[in-house]
Write a protein that holds these residues in place. Structure first.
Motif, mmCIF file in Angstrom:
data_model
loop_
_atom_site.group_PDB
_atom_site.id
_atom_site.type_symbol
_atom_site.label_atom_id
_atom_site.label_comp_id
_atom_site.label_asym_id
_atom_site.label_seq_id
_atom_site.Cartn_x
_atom_site.Cartn_y
_atom_site.Cartn_z
ATOM 1 N N VAL A 57 0.843 -1.201 0.000
ATOM 2 C CA VAL A 57 0.000 0.000 0.000
ATOM 3 C C VAL A 57 0.875 1.247 0.000
ATOM 4 O O VAL A 57 1.991 1.257 0.503
ATOM 5 C CB VAL A 57 -0.959 0.033 1.216
ATOM 6 C CG1 VAL A 57 -2.026 -1.050 1.076
ATOM 7 C CG2 VAL A 57 -0.191 -0.111 2.509
ATOM 8 N N CYS A 58 0.340 2.313 -0.572
ATOM 9 C CA CYS A 58 1.015 3.600 -0.638
ATOM 10 C C CYS A 58 1.300 4.084 0.779
ATOM 11 O O CYS A 58 0.445 3.990 1.654
ATOM 12 C CB CYS A 58 0.119 4.595 -1.363
ATOM 13 S SG CYS A 58 0.724 6.291 -1.269
ATOM 14 N N TYR A 59 2.488 4.610 1.014
ATOM 15 C CA TYR A 59 2.828 5.026 2.378
ATOM 16 C C TYR A 59 2.042 6.266 2.811
ATOM 17 O O TYR A 59 1.982 6.591 3.982
ATOM 18 C CB TYR A 59 4.341 5.255 2.522
ATOM 19 C CG TYR A 59 4.864 6.569 2.009
ATOM 20 C CD1 TYR A 59 5.151 7.626 2.881
ATOM 21 C CD2 TYR A 59 5.084 6.767 0.660
ATOM 22 C CE1 TYR A 59 5.634 8.828 2.405
ATOM 23 C CE2 TYR A 59 5.565 7.966 0.176
ATOM 24 C CZ TYR A 59 5.836 8.998 1.055
ATOM 25 O OH TYR A 59 6.308 10.185 0.591
ATOM 26 N N ARG A 60 1.425 6.942 1.871
ATOM 27 C CA ARG A 60 0.609 8.097 2.238
ATOM 28 C C ARG A 60 -0.881 7.776 2.198
ATOM 29 O O ARG A 60 -1.684 8.517 2.736
ATOM 30 C CB ARG A 60 0.919 9.265 1.292
ATOM 31 C CG ARG A 60 2.382 9.672 1.307
ATOM 32 C CD ARG A 60 2.683 10.649 0.211
ATOM 33 N NE ARG A 60 2.359 12.005 0.631
ATOM 34 C CZ ARG A 60 2.001 12.966 -0.209
ATOM 35 N NH1 ARG A 60 1.870 12.693 -1.477
ATOM 36 N NH2 ARG A 60 1.759 14.169 0.246
ATOM 37 N N HIS A 61 -1.232 6.719 1.482
ATOM 38 C CA HIS A 61 -2.629 6.321 1.370
ATOM 39 C C HIS A 61 -2.731 4.835 1.672
ATOM 40 O O HIS A 61 -2.676 4.015 0.745
ATOM 41 C CB HIS A 61 -3.173 6.593 -0.034
ATOM 42 C CG HIS A 61 -3.084 8.020 -0.444
ATOM 43 N ND1 HIS A 61 -2.074 8.498 -1.246
ATOM 44 C CD2 HIS A 61 -3.877 9.079 -0.140
ATOM 45 C CE1 HIS A 61 -2.262 9.808 -1.434
ATOM 46 N NE2 HIS A 61 -3.342 10.184 -0.763
ATOM 47 N N PRO A 62 -2.918 4.483 2.943
ATOM 48 C CA PRO A 62 -2.914 3.065 3.337
ATOM 49 C C PRO A 62 -4.017 2.259 2.655
ATOM 50 O O PRO A 62 -3.955 1.034 2.639
ATOM 51 C CB PRO A 62 -3.135 3.121 4.858
ATOM 52 C CG PRO A 62 -2.758 4.514 5.263
ATOM 53 C CD PRO A 62 -3.077 5.391 4.093
ATOM 54 N N ALA A 63 -5.024 2.930 2.111
ATOM 55 C CA ALA A 63 -6.120 2.191 1.478
ATOM 56 C C ALA A 63 -5.794 1.816 0.033
ATOM 57 O O ALA A 63 -6.492 0.995 -0.557
ATOM 58 C CB ALA A 63 -7.397 3.019 1.529
ATOM 59 N N ARG A 64 -4.741 2.409 -0.526
ATOM 60 C CA ARG A 64 -4.461 2.167 -1.948
ATOM 61 C C ARG A 64 -3.339 1.156 -2.145
ATOM 62 O O ARG A 64 -2.221 1.380 -1.680
ATOM 63 C CB ARG A 64 -4.065 3.480 -2.638
ATOM 64 C CG ARG A 64 -5.206 4.439 -2.746
ATOM 65 C CD ARG A 64 -4.792 5.606 -3.605
ATOM 66 N NE ARG A 64 -5.702 6.737 -3.372
ATOM 67 C CZ ARG A 64 -5.433 7.982 -3.713
ATOM 68 N NH1 ARG A 64 -4.287 8.261 -4.294
ATOM 69 N NH2 ARG A 64 -6.313 8.943 -3.484
ATOM 70 N N GLU A 65 -3.648 0.097 -2.853
ATOM 71 C CA GLU A 65 -2.611 -0.873 -3.209
ATOM 72 C C GLU A 65 -1.808 -0.333 -4.388
ATOM 73 O O GLU A 65 -2.348 0.369 -5.246
ATOM 74 C CB GLU A 65 -3.252 -2.209 -3.602
ATOM 75 C CG GLU A 65 -3.593 -3.068 -2.409
ATOM 76 C CD GLU A 65 -3.798 -4.516 -2.820
ATOM 77 O OE1 GLU A 65 -3.762 -4.796 -4.028
ATOM 78 O OE2 GLU A 65 -3.975 -5.351 -1.918
ATOM 79 N N ILE A 113 4.550 3.851 -3.394
ATOM 80 C CA ILE A 113 3.747 5.050 -3.659
ATOM 81 C C ILE A 113 2.670 4.723 -4.681
ATOM 82 O O ILE A 113 2.903 3.944 -5.605
ATOM 83 C CB ILE A 113 4.595 6.231 -4.213
ATOM 84 C CG1 ILE A 113 5.749 5.702 -5.076
ATOM 85 C CG2 ILE A 113 5.093 7.136 -3.099
ATOM 86 C CD1 ILE A 113 6.507 6.773 -5.794
ATOM 87 N N CYS A 114 1.510 5.338 -4.509
ATOM 88 C CA CYS A 114 0.441 5.123 -5.477
ATOM 89 C C CYS A 114 0.651 6.034 -6.685
ATOM 90 O O CYS A 114 1.471 6.948 -6.641
ATOM 91 C CB CYS A 114 -0.922 5.364 -4.844
ATOM 92 S SG CYS A 114 -1.252 7.096 -4.485
ATOM 93 N N ALA A 115 -0.143 5.771 -7.718
ATOM 94 C CA ALA A 115 0.057 6.498 -8.978
ATOM 95 C C ALA A 115 -0.131 7.999 -8.807
ATOM 96 O O ALA A 115 0.540 8.794 -9.459
ATOM 97 C CB ALA A 115 -0.890 5.959 -10.039
ATOM 98 N N SER A 116 -1.045 8.409 -7.908
ATOM 99 C CA SER A 116 -1.284 9.854 -7.786
ATOM 100 C C SER A 116 -0.224 10.546 -6.930
ATOM 101 O O SER A 116 -0.062 11.751 -6.994
ATOM 102 C CB SER A 116 -2.691 10.129 -7.237
ATOM 103 O OG SER A 116 -2.829 9.561 -5.961
ATOM 104 N N CYS A 117 0.532 9.782 -6.121
ATOM 105 C CA CYS A 117 1.602 10.378 -5.324
ATOM 106 C C CYS A 117 2.922 10.403 -6.101
ATOM 107 O O CYS A 117 3.759 11.273 -5.877
ATOM 108 C CB CYS A 117 1.836 9.602 -4.034
ATOM 109 S SG CYS A 117 0.485 9.753 -2.870
ATOM 110 N N ALA A 118 3.089 9.429 -6.993
ATOM 111 C CA ALA A 118 4.362 9.298 -7.691
ATOM 112 C C ALA A 118 4.620 10.500 -8.588
ATOM 113 O O ALA A 118 3.715 10.990 -9.263
ATOM 114 C CB ALA A 118 4.371 8.025 -8.523
HETATM 115 ZN ZN LIG Z 1 -0.572 7.827 -2.399
#
Ligand SMILES: [Zn+2]
Ligand SMILES: [Zn+2]
Length: 185
Positions: free
Chosen positions: A13-21, A33-38
């Motif tokens: 999961v994204c380290y800033r968004h625990p709900a996002r794989e 990191i998720c796609a929107s954080c990267a």
């Molecule tokens: Zn994220």
């Protein structure tokens, strides 16, 4: 980086968004990191923390560095411009030489701290400090003393001044910043 390849199969999961794989990882620190954080960089994906850290290391100059950089580059550029009139052809060697001396002196007085704004200010100072002598050398022309062939001869000295300012500025900027000077972005 090897960390990004190792865990490609295991979803984290994204380290800033625990709900996002996500399967993405920062290629600097390895955090998922998720796609929107990267942030997509030429070298790969980076997390927002690393991007911020990068900018911070680039902008390290302290307020007094700006004062010293302007004083030092202004004095050196002006003294150099006074020599151009005497040296003529030797300006070819003088301009880059003064650029190197200026860059090393600025790096020394600023403790080698870096800042894009600082580099830009050195460039502006070089040009401004070169102007008095350039304008002085143009005076005979401006006063209409030269006509015809004589007028062309009067252009000789201002041309060296222009060459001096351009070469000095480009050399100093390249040496201080480590990147070539681009006149247009
Ligand atoms: Zn994220
Ligand atoms: Zn990172």
């Amino acid at each position: 980086m090897s960390t990004s390849e190792q865990e490609q199969s295991a979803a984290v999961v994204c380290y800033r968004h625990p709900a996002r794989e996500t399967f993405l990882r920062c290629n600097q620190c390895g955090k998922p990191i998720c796609a929107s954080c990267a942030v997509h960089m030429p070298i790969g994906y980076r997390c927002p923390d690393c991007i911020r850290g990068q900018q911070k290391t680039f902008e390290t100059a302290k307020p007094m560095d700006f004062v010293w950089a302007v004083v030092v580059s202004g004095v050196i550029a002006f003294v150099g411009s006074l020599l151009v009139g005497w040296l003529g052809y030797f300006t070819l060697f003088l301009a880059p030489g003064v650029g190197v001396v200026m860059a090393e002196t600025v790096r020394w007085v600023t403790g080698r701290r870096r800042s894009k704004k600082l580099f830009t200010m050195v460039v502006i100072t070089c040009v401004v400090a070169g102007l008095p002598v350039l304008i002085g050398s143009l005076l005979p022309l401006l006063l209409g003393l030269g006509a015809g062939v004589q007028g062309l001869l009067l252009l000789w000295s201002p041309l060296w001044q222009v060459y001096y300012i351009a070469t000095l500025t480009a050399t100093a900027y390249y040496r201080i910043s480590g990147t070539p000077l681009r006149w247009r972005k």
